[in-house]
Motif scaffolding. Structure first.
Motif, PDB file in Angstrom:
ATOM      1  N   GLN A 119       0.816  -1.212   0.000  1.00  0.00           N
ATOM      2  CA  GLN A 119       0.000   0.000   0.000  1.00  0.00           C
ATOM      3  C   GLN A 119       0.851   1.264   0.000  1.00  0.00           C
ATOM      4  OE1 GLN A 119      -3.721   0.352   2.199  1.00  0.00           O
ATOM      5  NE2 GLN A 119      -2.901   2.144   3.236  1.00  0.00           N
ATOM      6  N   GLU A 120       1.963   1.263   0.743  1.00  0.00           N
ATOM      7  CA  GLU A 120       2.806   2.463   0.813  1.00  0.00           C
ATOM      8  C   GLU A 120       3.319   2.853  -0.571  1.00  0.00           C
ATOM      9  OE1 GLU A 120       3.190  -0.241   2.578  1.00  0.00           O
ATOM     10  OE2 GLU A 120       2.803   0.340   4.675  1.00  0.00           O
ATOM     11  N   GLN A 121       3.657   1.853  -1.389  1.00  0.00           N
ATOM     12  CA  GLN A 121       4.141   2.136  -2.733  1.00  0.00           C
ATOM     13  C   GLN A 121       3.016   2.606  -3.642  1.00  0.00           C
ATOM     14  OE1 GLN A 121       6.225  -1.311  -4.171  1.00  0.00           O
ATOM     15  NE2 GLN A 121       7.828  -1.176  -2.623  1.00  0.00           N
ATOM     16  N   LEU A 122       1.862   1.972  -3.532  1.00  0.00           N
ATOM     17  CA  LEU A 122       0.726   2.383  -4.373  1.00  0.00           C
ATOM     18  C   LEU A 122       0.312   3.818  -4.056  1.00  0.00           C
ATOM     19  CD1 LEU A 122      -1.490  -0.838  -4.258  1.00  0.00           C
ATOM     20  CD2 LEU A 122       0.011  -0.075  -6.112  1.00  0.00           C
ATOM     21  N   ALA A 123       0.332   4.181  -2.776  1.00  0.00           N
ATOM     22  CA  ALA A 123      -0.107   5.527  -2.382  1.00  0.00           C
ATOM     23  C   ALA A 123       0.778   6.610  -2.985  1.00  0.00           C
ATOM     24  CB  ALA A 123      -0.124   5.647  -0.861  1.00  0.00           C
ATOM     25  N   ARG A 124       2.027   6.280  -3.291  1.00  0.00           N
ATOM     26  CA  ARG A 124       2.946   7.276  -3.870  1.00  0.00           C
ATOM     27  C   ARG A 124       2.797   7.407  -5.384  1.00  0.00           C
ATOM     28  NH1 ARG A 124       6.742   4.762  -0.191  1.00  0.00           N
ATOM     29  NH2 ARG A 124       7.664   3.566  -1.892  1.00  0.00           N
ATOM     30  N   ASN A 161      -3.285   5.651   4.956  1.00  0.00           N
ATOM     31  CA  ASN A 161      -2.601   4.370   5.143  1.00  0.00           C
ATOM     32  C   ASN A 161      -3.488   3.271   5.718  1.00  0.00           C
ATOM     33  OD1 ASN A 161      -2.828   5.257   7.749  1.00  0.00           O
ATOM     34  ND2 ASN A 161      -0.658   5.563   8.101  1.00  0.00           N
ATOM     35  N   THR A 162      -4.761   3.579   6.001  1.00  0.00           N
ATOM     36  CA  THR A 162      -5.678   2.532   6.476  1.00  0.00           C
ATOM     37  C   THR A 162      -6.768   2.216   5.446  1.00  0.00           C
ATOM     38  OG1 THR A 162      -7.151   4.139   7.569  1.00  0.00           O
ATOM     39  CG2 THR A 162      -5.323   3.235   8.885  1.00  0.00           C
ATOM     40  N   TYR A 163      -6.680   2.805   4.277  1.00  0.00           N
ATOM     41  CA  TYR A 163      -7.779   2.711   3.316  1.00  0.00           C
ATOM     42  C   TYR A 163      -8.039   1.266   2.868  1.00  0.00           C
ATOM     43  CZ  TYR A 163     -10.933   4.065  -0.429  1.00  0.00           C
ATOM     44  OH  TYR A 163     -12.040   4.207  -1.232  1.00  0.00           O
ATOM     45  N   LEU A 164      -6.994   0.564   2.435  1.00  0.00           N
ATOM     46  CA  LEU A 164      -7.176  -0.811   1.991  1.00  0.00           C
ATOM     47  C   LEU A 164      -7.565  -1.715   3.156  1.00  0.00           C
ATOM     48  CD1 LEU A 164      -4.274  -1.364  -0.577  1.00  0.00           C
ATOM     49  CD2 LEU A 164      -6.708  -1.092  -1.051  1.00  0.00           C
ATOM     50  N   HIS A 184     -10.165 -14.369   9.822  1.00  0.00           N
ATOM     51  CA  HIS A 184      -9.636 -13.023   9.578  1.00  0.00           C
ATOM     52  C   HIS A 184      -8.586 -12.981   8.471  1.00  0.00           C
ATOM     53  CE1 HIS A 184      -8.262  -8.968  10.515  1.00  0.00           C
ATOM     54  NE2 HIS A 184      -7.037  -9.434  10.596  1.00  0.00           N
ATOM     55  N   PHE A 185      -8.650 -11.915   7.648  1.00  0.00           N
ATOM     56  CA  PHE A 185      -7.591 -11.662   6.669  1.00  0.00           C
ATOM     57  C   PHE A 185      -7.397 -10.159   6.499  1.00  0.00           C
ATOM     58  CE2 PHE A 185     -11.470 -11.966   4.124  1.00  0.00           C
ATOM     59  CZ  PHE A 185     -11.366 -10.915   3.227  1.00  0.00           C
ATOM     60  N   THR A 186      -6.286  -9.784   5.892  1.00  0.00           N
ATOM     61  CA  THR A 186      -5.877  -8.382   5.744  1.00  0.00           C
ATOM     62  C   THR A 186      -5.470  -8.114   4.297  1.00  0.00           C
ATOM     63  OG1 THR A 186      -3.517  -8.794   6.129  1.00  0.00           O
ATOM     64  CG2 THR A 186      -4.915  -8.518   8.094  1.00  0.00           C
ATOM     65  N   PRO A 187      -5.156  -6.847   3.943  1.00  0.00           N
ATOM     66  CA  PRO A 187      -4.618  -6.603   2.600  1.00  0.00           C
ATOM     67  C   PRO A 187      -3.341  -7.404   2.338  1.00  0.00           C
ATOM     68  CG  PRO A 187      -5.312  -4.538   3.585  1.00  0.00           C
ATOM     69  CD  PRO A 187      -5.421  -5.574   4.659  1.00  0.00           C
ATOM     70  N   GLY A 188      -2.559  -7.656   3.396  1.00  0.00           N
ATOM     71  CA  GLY A 188      -1.370  -8.495   3.224  1.00  0.00           C
ATOM     72  C   GLY A 188      -1.730  -9.917   2.858  1.00  0.00           C
ATOM     73  N   SER A 189      -2.908 -10.364   3.302  1.00  0.00           N
ATOM     74  CA  SER A 189      -3.374 -11.709   2.937  1.00  0.00           C
ATOM     75  C   SER A 189      -3.652 -11.793   1.439  1.00  0.00           C
ATOM     76  CB  SER A 189      -4.653 -12.056   3.704  1.00  0.00           C
ATOM     77  OG  SER A 189      -4.472 -11.929   5.093  1.00  0.00           O
ATOM     78  N   ILE A 190      -4.119 -10.692   0.858  1.00  0.00           N
ATOM     79  CA  ILE A 190      -4.384 -10.680  -0.586  1.00  0.00           C
ATOM     80  C   ILE A 190      -3.066 -10.844  -1.339  1.00  0.00           C
ATOM     81  CG2 ILE A 190      -5.355  -9.366  -2.512  1.00  0.00           C
ATOM     82  CD1 ILE A 190      -7.369 -10.378  -0.328  1.00  0.00           C
ATOM     83  N   ARG A 191      -2.038 -10.158  -0.875  1.00  0.00           N
ATOM     84  CA  ARG A 191      -0.704 -10.289  -1.481  1.00  0.00           C
ATOM     85  C   ARG A 191      -0.205 -11.731  -1.351  1.00  0.00           C
ATOM     86  NH1 ARG A 191       3.760  -7.095  -2.742  1.00  0.00           N
ATOM     87  NH2 ARG A 191       5.792  -7.826  -2.004  1.00  0.00           N
ATOM     88  N   ALA A 192      -0.359 -12.315  -0.139  1.00  0.00           N
ATOM     89  CA  ALA A 192       0.069 -13.693   0.084  1.00  0.00           C
ATOM     90  C   ALA A 192      -0.738 -14.661  -0.772  1.00  0.00           C
ATOM     91  CB  ALA A 192      -0.070 -14.050   1.562  1.00  0.00           C
ATOM     92  N   THR A 193      -2.030 -14.380  -0.942  1.00  0.00           N
ATOM     93  CA  THR A 193      -2.899 -15.238  -1.742  1.00  0.00           C
ATOM     94  C   THR A 193      -2.463 -15.237  -3.202  1.00  0.00           C
ATOM     95  OG1 THR A 193      -4.776 -14.811  -0.274  1.00  0.00           O
ATOM     96  CG2 THR A 193      -5.285 -15.614  -2.493  1.00  0.00           C
ATOM     97  N   ILE A 194      -2.170 -14.065  -3.732  1.00  0.00           N
ATOM     98  CA  ILE A 194      -1.768 -13.957  -5.138  1.00  0.00           C
ATOM     99  C   ILE A 194      -0.515 -14.790  -5.393  1.00  0.00           C
ATOM    100  CG2 ILE A 194      -0.819 -12.351  -6.852  1.00  0.00           C
ATOM    101  CD1 ILE A 194      -2.844 -10.273  -5.704  1.00  0.00           C
ATOM    102  N   GLU A 195       0.467 -14.680  -4.519  1.00  0.00           N
ATOM    103  CA  GLU A 195       1.704 -15.449  -4.707  1.00  0.00           C
ATOM    104  C   GLU A 195       1.434 -16.949  -4.550  1.00  0.00           C
ATOM    105  OE1 GLU A 195       6.391 -15.484  -3.547  1.00  0.00           O
ATOM    106  OE2 GLU A 195       5.044 -14.211  -2.379  1.00  0.00           O
TER     107      GLU A 195
END
Length: 327
Positions: A151-156, A218-221, A242-253
């Protein structure tokens, strides 16, 4: 410690302000006596006290971050005695030894926090994403269609980072010890470009809630993911909690690595921009992996849409008397 934060800012590290805030909150605020003690008199026990407070507060990840900040700051202060380019806060400390050298990594600080969604959960998540109102709908679609980037990279990201001729998005990856950020280019599908068009306006930022004037917070996603999680729970679509935006990243990989996709670990590392700090990646590997990343993102889209993978068709040879032909 503030000299270390200043050094990070000099290096152009986007984390500099955050590191400074954490140093002030976790060291200066709670350990005023230690804060005023000369740096070259700080002991291992002093540093341990600072780490122990955060461990007792059940924040092992933060405890280890502060340990890492202190260890690096003292190392930079030792080096600063011989180099003029360091801030005065490091040069004038007159530090000759590092009190944090023998302090071990905090137990539990690297515990995996993000699970991978099942394929059914991931497809349900995608369906709920497409039901959100704008701009959340397009922002969360882009999060998936760009490979679950941080998210930090996308926000920039700004409109200048979008190449519409060779549809792609270029992020600057400052993660790790890099002096110069790594240029991380992600292919964009037509659906991703359409999502960008829906949320951009007069401002410069792409991942924005106000037409580009400001980047998303920084809390949007995280907030959007929490809302969808509740919707999935009500719809009995949540299998493993429970899952988080980081779970989406882990899921994709995780899902792209498995059958029927079988995307290689080298391509996944390029797509998610991690594990690229070795000698081979820095000095010998100059292939940009653009086509491979595009193929992986196309697979990702078919995955969430529930579409099958194309199967190569084997055409039998055509025979004509004594001659044989292959189509």
């Amino acid at each position: 410690m503030l000299g270390y934060a200043e050094w990070l800012a000099q290096q152009g590290k986007v984390s500099a302000a955050k590191v400074k805030r954490e140093i002030e909150n976790d060291i200066q605020k709670h350990f005023k006596r230690l804060w005023n003690k000369p740096a070259n008199q700080i002991t291992t026990d002093d540093c341990d006290r600072i780490i122990e407070r955060l461990e007792n507060a059940k924040t092992p990840r933060q405890a280890d971050k502060i340990r890492s900040y202190m260890k690096t700051a003292f190392r930079k202060a030792i080096n600063a005695r011989r180099k003029r380019r360091f801030p005065d806060g490091l040069k004038l400390a007159d530090v000759k030894t590092n009190p944090c050298n023998d302090i071990e990594k905090v137990a539990g600080s690297s515990k995996a926090r993000d699970r991978a969604l099942t394929l059914a959960e991931f497809r349900a998540y995608w369906s709920h994403v497409k039901e959100q109102s704008e701009p959340r709908r397009s922002i969360m679609m882009l999060h998936v269609l760009t490979g679950g980037q941080r998210q930090e990279q996308l926000a920039r990201t700004t409109l200048k980072d979008i190449d519409r001729d060779a549809p792609s998005l270029t992020l600057l990856d400052f993660k790790g010890r890099r002096i110069e950020p790594r240029r991380h280019t992600i292919p964009l599908l037509p659906e991703a470009l359409q999502a960008i068009d829906r949320i951009t306006g007069a401002g410069d930022y792409v991942f924005s809630c106000d037409g580009g004037t400001h980047p998303m917070c920084n809390t949007y996603l995280r907030d959007g993911t929490a809302k969808i999680q509740k919707d999935m729970e009500r719809a009995k679509e949540l299998e493993n909690g429970h899952f988080t935006p980081g779970s989406i990243r882990a899921t994709i990989e995780t899902r792209l690595a498995a059958k029927p996709y079988r995307v290689g670990s080298d391509v996944l590392a390029q797509l998610l921009s991690h594990g690229l700090g070795g000698v081979q990646a820095r000095h010998y590997q100059h292939h940009d992996f653009f086509e491979e990343k595009l193929e992986a993102i196309e697979m990702l889209q078919r995955m969430v849409e529930g579409k099958p993978e194309p199967i190569a068709e084997v055409v039998p040879p055509i025979t004509d008397g004594s001659k044989s032909y292959k189509n």
